[in-house]
Design a protein around this motif. Sequence first.
Motif, short mmCIF file in Angstrom:
data_model
loop_
_atom_site.label_atom_id
_atom_site.label_comp_id
_atom_site.label_asym_id
_atom_site.label_seq_id
_atom_site.Cartn_x
_atom_site.Cartn_y
_atom_site.Cartn_z
N GLN A 15 0.85 -1.19 -0.02
CA GLN A 15 -0.04 -0.10 0.02
C GLN A 15 0.96 1.23 0.06
OE1 GLN A 15 -2.03 -0.87 3.87
NE2 GLN A 15 -1.04 0.90 4.86
N TYR A 16 0.19 2.37 -0.35
CA TYR A 16 0.82 3.56 -0.27
C TYR A 16 1.05 4.26 1.23
CZ TYR A 16 1.21 3.59 -5.36
OH TYR A 16 1.53 3.42 -6.64
N GLY A 17 2.03 5.09 1.48
CA GLY A 17 1.70 5.93 2.65
C GLY A 17 2.19 5.09 3.98
N GLU A 18 2.19 5.87 5.08
CA GLU A 18 2.32 5.21 6.36
C GLU A 18 1.34 4.94 7.24
OE1 GLU A 18 5.89 7.79 7.65
OE2 GLU A 18 5.95 8.31 5.67
N GLU A 19 1.43 4.22 8.15
CA GLU A 19 0.46 3.75 9.09
C GLU A 19 0.82 3.41 10.26
OE1 GLU A 19 -3.19 0.63 9.59
OE2 GLU A 19 -2.43 1.09 7.52
N TYR A 20 0.49 4.34 11.37
CA TYR A 20 1.13 4.19 12.66
C TYR A 20 -0.19 4.18 13.84
CZ TYR A 20 5.28 5.86 10.30
OH TYR A 20 6.31 6.02 9.56
N GLY A 60 2.35 12.65 4.03
CA GLY A 60 1.70 12.10 5.34
C GLY A 60 0.92 12.85 6.06
N LEU A 61 0.35 12.45 7.22
CA LEU A 61 -1.00 13.24 7.61
C LEU A 61 -0.45 14.30 9.16
CD1 LEU A 61 -3.56 10.51 8.34
CD2 LEU A 61 -3.24 11.72 6.20
N ASP A 62 0.94 14.12 9.08
CA ASP A 62 1.41 15.07 10.19
C ASP A 62 0.98 16.61 9.76
OD1 ASP A 62 2.30 13.11 11.47
OD2 ASP A 62 4.27 13.44 10.81
N THR A 63 0.90 16.96 8.36
CA THR A 63 0.54 18.03 8.03
C THR A 63 -0.91 18.29 7.88
OG1 THR A 63 1.47 17.72 5.80
CG2 THR A 63 2.97 18.71 7.49
N LEU A 64 -1.66 17.37 8.01
CA LEU A 64 -3.04 17.41 7.44
C LEU A 64 -3.90 18.71 7.98
CD1 LEU A 64 -5.73 15.96 6.21
CD2 LEU A 64 -6.14 14.92 8.45
N ARG A 65 -4.50 19.46 6.90
CA ARG A 65 -5.03 20.66 7.05
C ARG A 65 -6.39 20.65 7.63
NH1 ARG A 65 -5.59 24.32 3.07
NH2 ARG A 65 -4.47 26.07 4.45
N TYR A 66 -7.30 19.77 7.64
CA TYR A 66 -8.67 19.54 7.98
C TYR A 66 -8.89 18.31 8.70
CZ TYR A 66 -8.58 23.00 3.99
OH TYR A 66 -8.26 23.77 3.27
N ASN A 67 -9.25 18.37 9.89
CA ASN A 67 -9.58 17.13 10.62
C ASN A 67 -10.72 16.43 10.07
OD1 ASN A 67 -9.65 15.54 12.88
ND2 ASN A 67 -11.27 16.56 13.90
N GLU A 82 -4.38 5.68 5.08
CA GLU A 82 -4.26 5.97 6.50
C GLU A 82 -5.35 7.33 7.00
OE1 GLU A 82 -1.18 7.05 10.26
OE2 GLU A 82 -0.64 7.53 8.07
N LEU A 83 -5.62 8.18 5.91
CA LEU A 83 -6.61 9.22 5.94
C LEU A 83 -7.89 8.52 6.41
CD1 LEU A 83 -6.53 12.33 5.58
CD2 LEU A 83 -7.93 11.81 3.38
N ILE A 84 -8.23 7.47 5.94
CA ILE A 84 -9.43 6.82 6.23
C ILE A 84 -9.48 5.98 7.58
CG2 ILE A 84 -11.14 4.89 5.51
CD1 ILE A 84 -10.91 5.84 2.55
N LYS A 85 -8.39 5.19 7.69
CA LYS A 85 -8.05 4.33 8.71
C LYS A 85 -8.00 5.24 10.04
CE LYS A 85 -5.77 0.69 6.27
NZ LYS A 85 -4.55 -0.07 6.08
N LYS A 86 -7.48 6.52 10.02
CA LYS A 86 -7.56 7.43 11.21
C LYS A 86 -8.82 8.17 11.50
CE LYS A 86 -3.25 6.87 12.48
NZ LYS A 86 -2.97 6.10 13.88
N GLY A 87 -9.80 7.76 10.49
CA GLY A 87 -11.28 8.31 10.89
C GLY A 87 -11.45 9.76 10.44
N HIS A 88 -10.81 10.15 9.30
CA HIS A 88 -10.75 11.55 8.93
C HIS A 88 -11.83 11.86 7.58
CE1 HIS A 88 -7.71 13.27 11.23
NE2 HIS A 88 -6.65 12.28 10.76
#
Length: 654
Positions: free
Chosen positions: A256-261, A479-486, A515-521
């Motif tokens: 998969q693409y991206g990182e997941e923590y 990655g999601l560290d800089t995601l601008r919208y919750n 991860e955007l979906i898995k983290k519930g955003h």
Amino acid sequence: MDENDIIEYRQDGLQVEYTDDNIRHLSDMEHVRTRPGMYIGRLGDGNLPEDGIYVLLKEVVDNSIDEFKMHAGERIEVCVDAGLRVSVRDYGRGIPQGKLVEAVSVLNTGGKYDSKAFKKSVGLNGVGVKAVNALSSRFEVRSYRDGKVRSVVFERGQIISDTTKDTMDENGTYIFFQPDDTLFLNYSFHNDIVETMLRNYTYLNTGLAIMYNGRRIMSRNGLKDLLNDTMTNDGIYPIIHLKGEDIEIAFTHANQYGEEYHSFVNGQHTTQGGTHQSAFKEHIAKTIKEFFSKNFEYTDIRNGLVAAIAINVEEPMFESQTKIKLGSLTMEPGGGVSINKYVGDFIKVEVDNYLHKHPDVSEAMLQKIQESEKERKAISGVTKLARERAKKANLHNRKLRDCRIHFSDVKNDRKEESSIFITEGDSASGSITKSRDVNTQAVFSLRGKPLNSYGLTKKVVYENEEFNLLQAALDIEDGLDTLRYNKVIVATDADVDGMHIRLLIITFFLQFFPELIKKGHVYVLQTPLFRVRNRRTKIKNRAVIAEADLKQTTGKKSDFITRYCYSDEERVGAIEELGPDPEITRFKGLGEISPDEFKNFIGQEMRLEQVTLHKTDQVQKLLEYYMGKNTPERQNFIIDNLVVEDDRPEELES
């Protein structure tokens, strides 16, 4: 008259007296009820994992977990009755009975300030269970100790009864609470959210058994079980699982693409990461790079990485009462070893040793990193041009109507309210733009149907203008560290085309930013299908109706009742309520809803459906089935399940 007795000041041009009578002291329970956001964050109705009722449950279970950590009791019983009432029973030492009332009703009172008794505890600030008490319509605590049970009952923080009697039950603590439905409007505990929370506790506390509504939840392999239970793509090599004193990690690379923590501190799920997660990301990449002695980019090393880290810290400092992001810099208060060094030293030794001992694993890892590097280099030219184009577009991006507050604004108290609506076409985006809250709600407008990205490489993210601008608007390239919208809210019409666009957008996220979906955003906006308006019955008492309707009216100066219905069942109920011959409007598109009406649907009470992923959701198989080539299986499924809807209101009424 003494100026110390009365001070006068102007407010809106008026003289206002400020006397001793204006000085008011709130009791601890009154303060929690007056300012619940200070203690549990948002209130909510239970549809989202961050809603307050789950914080209440967590605060109670945290105390039982701390007992387990002190080797006092190996099982916890959690019961959620009808989604409304909760009881938690542990078999630890029981709260000292002489201080039972103070322990559950007086802030800054607890047994965890003494680090000898609770060296590495989650709840250290003496607030948690007191907030549960204050925000519950009924709260009961029982302490079982040495053949005696003391039981105290509260209602909205006020003590109702206090009894002590003999008992044969095991030592421990029992807490029952029912959240106050005047604060948590229309709330309900969702089984999947509660179960996920409890499973996380067992991953971090191997050997602990939690009985949830009669079903046992338990983990014997800690974070390795967590990854096995949550990964929606197969790992390229067996999960690497390593433990040390006060630290545990598990990781693998997936297709998969991206990182997941997944990160935890003292058993607390830090969903927004923190210093421990940042240290893991830095040192895992550094250690792997040094092991292979190649000049790999960190992004290539971490691409596809799925990992979990758990550490124990003495008196951890979190960035808020909800404890979802660690702020501590050291393993102990007042200095000592930094968290970054502690995590880094462990990874450098243990991961390096593991890779030397398991050449088959290191070979599979190397192949994955090289594939990521090859793909990145292949699209580097396209990426550079796309970034420049997106940077220029951001200055005057006609697709994006930005807001003032962003999720990445570290010090803004309202950052979690930040959201972006992804809409189809100028008509729908126009209505939302005119009715949105410009402080916290942004709008991104698509042009028609986006590209079906299933089966394509990440090159398409940069080649496709809309995908590139959307990625830039969200700021998730690295990655999601800089995601601008919750909250990333997909707002499309409730018709076939709208459903298709919704599916295409979700496919894009699943394919490149899972991860955007898995983290519930990611959410889907629910908008009404019908407007039912009574043209005959006039309102005599507008104030009473306005309160009862709870934002159901249009806000226009009208003497007619309006109901917005999200289903046929609600439409039928509205017709029965409003009487004969109502005016019924079927909304076929968001653009048909006026801005005056739309503000009712994207305000505090807007209906959102969260997009979620579970272990049973095999992402690649799902995408292949629904978004791949027109397979005979999908065609047969459509034929077998086709439903023809007649949306003519007059026939629906009959």
